[in-house]
Write an enzyme that holds these catalytic residues in place. Structure first.
Site, PDB file in Angstrom:
ATOM      1  N   ARG A  53       0.871  -1.189   0.000  1.00 49.97           N
ATOM      2  CA  ARG A  53       0.000   0.000   0.000  1.00 49.97           C
ATOM      3  C   ARG A  53       0.902   1.231   0.000  1.00 49.97           C
ATOM      4  O   ARG A  53       2.126   1.140   0.142  1.00 49.97           O
ATOM      5  CB  ARG A  53      -1.023  -0.014   1.156  1.00 49.97           C
ATOM      6  CG  ARG A  53      -0.642  -0.690   2.428  1.00 49.97           C
ATOM      7  CD  ARG A  53       0.432  -0.015   3.193  1.00 49.97           C
ATOM      8  NE  ARG A  53       0.174   1.405   3.341  1.00 49.97           N
ATOM      9  CZ  ARG A  53       1.082   2.303   3.586  1.00 49.97           C
ATOM     10  NH1 ARG A  53       2.365   1.952   3.715  1.00 49.97           N
ATOM     11  NH2 ARG A  53       0.791   3.578   3.702  1.00 49.97           N
ATOM     12  N   GLY A  54       0.274   2.404  -0.171  1.00 54.08           N
ATOM     13  CA  GLY A  54       1.061   3.623  -0.355  1.00 54.08           C
ATOM     14  C   GLY A  54       1.202   3.865  -1.847  1.00 54.08           C
ATOM     15  O   GLY A  54       1.528   2.944  -2.605  1.00 54.08           O
ATOM     16  N   ALA A  55       0.954   5.110  -2.256  1.00 54.81           N
ATOM     17  CA  ALA A  55       0.806   5.394  -3.689  1.00 54.81           C
ATOM     18  C   ALA A  55       2.008   4.968  -4.551  1.00 54.81           C
ATOM     19  O   ALA A  55       1.839   4.221  -5.523  1.00 54.81           O
ATOM     20  CB  ALA A  55       0.476   6.873  -3.875  1.00 54.81           C
ATOM     21  N   ARG A  91      -7.315  -0.701  -7.005  1.00 52.10           N
ATOM     22  CA  ARG A  91      -7.677   0.346  -6.036  1.00 52.10           C
ATOM     23  C   ARG A  91      -7.858   1.637  -6.834  1.00 52.10           C
ATOM     24  O   ARG A  91      -7.075   1.909  -7.745  1.00 52.10           O
ATOM     25  CB  ARG A  91      -6.592   0.544  -4.955  1.00 52.10           C
ATOM     26  CG  ARG A  91      -6.544  -0.575  -3.916  1.00 52.10           C
ATOM     27  CD  ARG A  91      -5.613  -0.226  -2.760  1.00 52.10           C
ATOM     28  NE  ARG A  91      -6.243   0.669  -1.787  1.00 52.10           N
ATOM     29  CZ  ARG A  91      -5.586   1.204  -0.754  1.00 52.10           C
ATOM     30  NH1 ARG A  91      -4.282   0.974  -0.589  1.00 52.10           N
ATOM     31  NH2 ARG A  91      -6.215   1.978   0.102  1.00 52.10           N
ATOM     32  N   GLN A 204      -2.062   2.536   9.886  1.00 56.15           N
ATOM     33  CA  GLN A 204      -0.765   2.571   9.183  1.00 56.15           C
ATOM     34  C   GLN A 204       0.265   3.392   9.956  1.00 56.15           C
ATOM     35  O   GLN A 204       1.461   3.137   9.845  1.00 56.15           O
ATOM     36  CB  GLN A 204      -0.947   3.177   7.778  1.00 56.15           C
ATOM     37  CG  GLN A 204      -1.673   2.277   6.795  1.00 56.15           C
ATOM     38  CD  GLN A 204      -3.149   2.557   6.774  1.00 56.15           C
ATOM     39  OE1 GLN A 204      -3.731   2.964   7.777  1.00 56.15           O
ATOM     40  NE2 GLN A 204      -3.788   2.347   5.638  1.00 56.15           N
ATOM     41  N   ASP A 245      -2.103  10.466  -2.297  1.00 64.13           N
ATOM     42  CA  ASP A 245      -2.383   9.408  -3.277  1.00 64.13           C
ATOM     43  C   ASP A 245      -2.712   9.963  -4.650  1.00 64.13           C
ATOM     44  O   ASP A 245      -2.593   9.262  -5.659  1.00 64.13           O
ATOM     45  CB  ASP A 245      -3.529   8.527  -2.787  1.00 64.13           C
ATOM     46  CG  ASP A 245      -3.058   7.689  -1.620  1.00 64.13           C
ATOM     47  OD1 ASP A 245      -3.028   8.217  -0.494  1.00 64.13           O
ATOM     48  OD2 ASP A 245      -2.661   6.524  -1.849  1.00 64.13           O
ATOM     49  N   ASN A 255      -5.560  12.232   0.332  1.00 68.27           N
ATOM     50  CA  ASN A 255      -4.659  11.424   1.182  1.00 68.27           C
ATOM     51  C   ASN A 255      -5.529  10.677   2.183  1.00 68.27           C
ATOM     52  O   ASN A 255      -6.760  10.836   2.218  1.00 68.27           O
ATOM     53  CB  ASN A 255      -3.624  12.313   1.881  1.00 68.27           C
ATOM     54  CG  ASN A 255      -2.512  11.498   2.530  1.00 68.27           C
ATOM     55  OD1 ASN A 255      -1.957  10.601   1.887  1.00 68.27           O
ATOM     56  ND2 ASN A 255      -2.190  11.760   3.777  1.00 68.27           N
ATOM     57  N   LYS A 256      -4.894   9.868   2.992  1.00 70.61           N
ATOM     58  CA  LYS A 256      -5.589   9.017   3.963  1.00 70.61           C
ATOM     59  C   LYS A 256      -6.643   9.792   4.741  1.00 70.61           C
ATOM     60  O   LYS A 256      -6.410  10.944   5.140  1.00 70.61           O
ATOM     61  CB  LYS A 256      -4.534   8.399   4.891  1.00 70.61           C
ATOM     62  CG  LYS A 256      -5.041   7.486   5.981  1.00 70.61           C
ATOM     63  CD  LYS A 256      -5.916   6.363   5.457  1.00 70.61           C
ATOM     64  CE  LYS A 256      -5.256   5.540   4.376  1.00 70.61           C
ATOM     65  NZ  LYS A 256      -6.223   4.665   3.648  1.00 70.61           N
TER      66      LYS A 256
END
Ligand code: MRU
Length: 366
Positions: A53-55, A91, A204, A245, A255-256
């Site tokens: 995960r993570g862009a 995603r 996270q 992201d 973002n998150k």
């Protein structure tokens, strides 16, 4: 930086088997488990289920997925395109995924007819990976100047950075985006301390950012997600640095989930709010983030359950009453007006279309 003597990156190609290997981030920090991705389906599942995960890392994994499709079927010119469609659907929010797939397909399309497709795919994965690593390193160098400037104004006291989610090397291959300036400052002897938002629902921050920072001996303190505003009101945060992201050409930042609230608190308290990103995270087609960036909705059970370590094993426990419904928006959009600036591989700019365009003139609309 080593991880228990094992490879220090969250993804790599195993030269012997030709398969892709990843750190399964669902098990961190309690178990360091290496997973093999042998087929496109494995890569799609690793992205969807957030083993990676993570862009930037999602982008590199998608590139590896296209490579795996070519490896399985080097004689089928359509295999890569079919894989690309599946990977892009894994995603929706991180634009790096589409960017990396399109780059892989373009490299394959323009290779000479007699060139080996597998060698071409492998070469493009290596190029994308190397560029993202270099971009993150440069983000660190540029962001370091911000931390150093704050540090110069408070000698012998640490610069307090607040960050949300994990935008570290686990999310990016090396250095990280938001963490790159932090690591750079720490390595240069500038005292820095990080407030780490736990980042519900999947934690996270608590699981990954705290683990990364601890392994690099960076002083840090974990805080519950809603603590940032209080810290800022009491002068305990000098700068907020987060990742993203997808960011529009006008500077709106996905973002998150929870990032927007930190930006609001930062604005109300006069705390600079910076977003660190490589150019692969800009979506140059979009102008209005709230209207146009697709926000992923994930399984509500990620909100209803909490995962942790007890009695020697990783366990999930239910928090609310069994019948209470939940909703799980994975990201939110922070409007450009709340962003102090962007830290990119080409330097720092304000969050306006004109200033972003000055750093990336080749993306200017005409
Ligand atoms: O759902 P995740 O864990 O993939 O979300 C990741 C983030 O929101 C990160 O902040 C973002 O991808 C930037 S990573 C350098």
């Amino acid at each position: 930086m080593t991880v228990d003597g094992k490879p220090p990156r969250p993804i790599w190609l195993d030269e012997k088997s030709g398969a892709v290997r990843i750190i399964d981030q669902r098990r961190l920090p309690h178990e360091l488990v290496i997973m093999e991705l042998a087929e496109v389906t494995d890569a799609v599942r690793a992205i969807t289920e957030m083993a990676v995960r993570g862009a930037p890392l999602i982008g590199v994994t998608a590139a590896c997925g296209v490579y795996l499709a070519v490896r399985r079927d080097p004689g089928d010119p359509e295999a890569a395109a079919r894989a690309g469609r599946r990977l892009k659907a894994a995603r929706p929010t991180a634009v790096n995924l589409t960017w990396a797939v399109d780059r892989m397909l373009a490299a394959l399309a323009k290779k000479p007819a007699d060139a080996d497709p597998l060698g071409c795919a492998r070469g493009e994965v290596a190029a994308i990976t190397a560029e993202e690593v270099a971009n993150c390193r440069r983000i660190g160098e540029h962001g370091l100047t911000l931390i150093a400037a704050i540090g110069a104004g408070k000698p012998n006291r640490p610069v307090n950075v607040l960050t949300h989610c994990n935008a570290g090397w686990l999310a990016c291959v090396e250095h990280g985006t938001a963490t790159a300036p932090i690591y750079a400052a720490h390595d240069r002897g500038i005292p820095v301390h990080v407030y780490v938002d736990e980042t519900r629902p999947l934690n996270q921050g608590a699981r990954l950012t705290a683990w990364e920072l601890a392994r690099h001996a960076v002083p840090h303190t974990l805080v519950a997600d809603n603590t940032g505003g209080h810290l800022m009101q009491h002068g305990l945060v000098d700068i907020v640095i987060v990742g993203t992201d997808r960011t529009t050409r006008t500077g709106d930042v996905a973002n998150k989930i929870g990032t927007y609230l930190k930006a609001l608190a930062a604005r109300d308290n006069g705390v600079p709010f910076y977003v660190a990103l490589p150019s692969s995270t800009f979506d140059w087609r979009l102008r209005n983030g709230i209207a146009e960036i697709p926000v992923e909705e994930r399984d509500p059970d990620e909100v209803r359950y909490v995962q942790g370590h007890a009695d020697g094993a990783i366990r999930r426990v239910l928090v609310p009453p069994p019948d209470s419904p939940a909703v799980n928006y994975a990201f939110d959009v922070t409007p450009a007006r709340l962003v102090t600036g962007f830290i990119t591989e080409r330097g720092i700019c304000r969050a306006t279309e004109a200033d972003i365009g000055r750093l990336f003139p080749e993306k200017q609309s005409h």
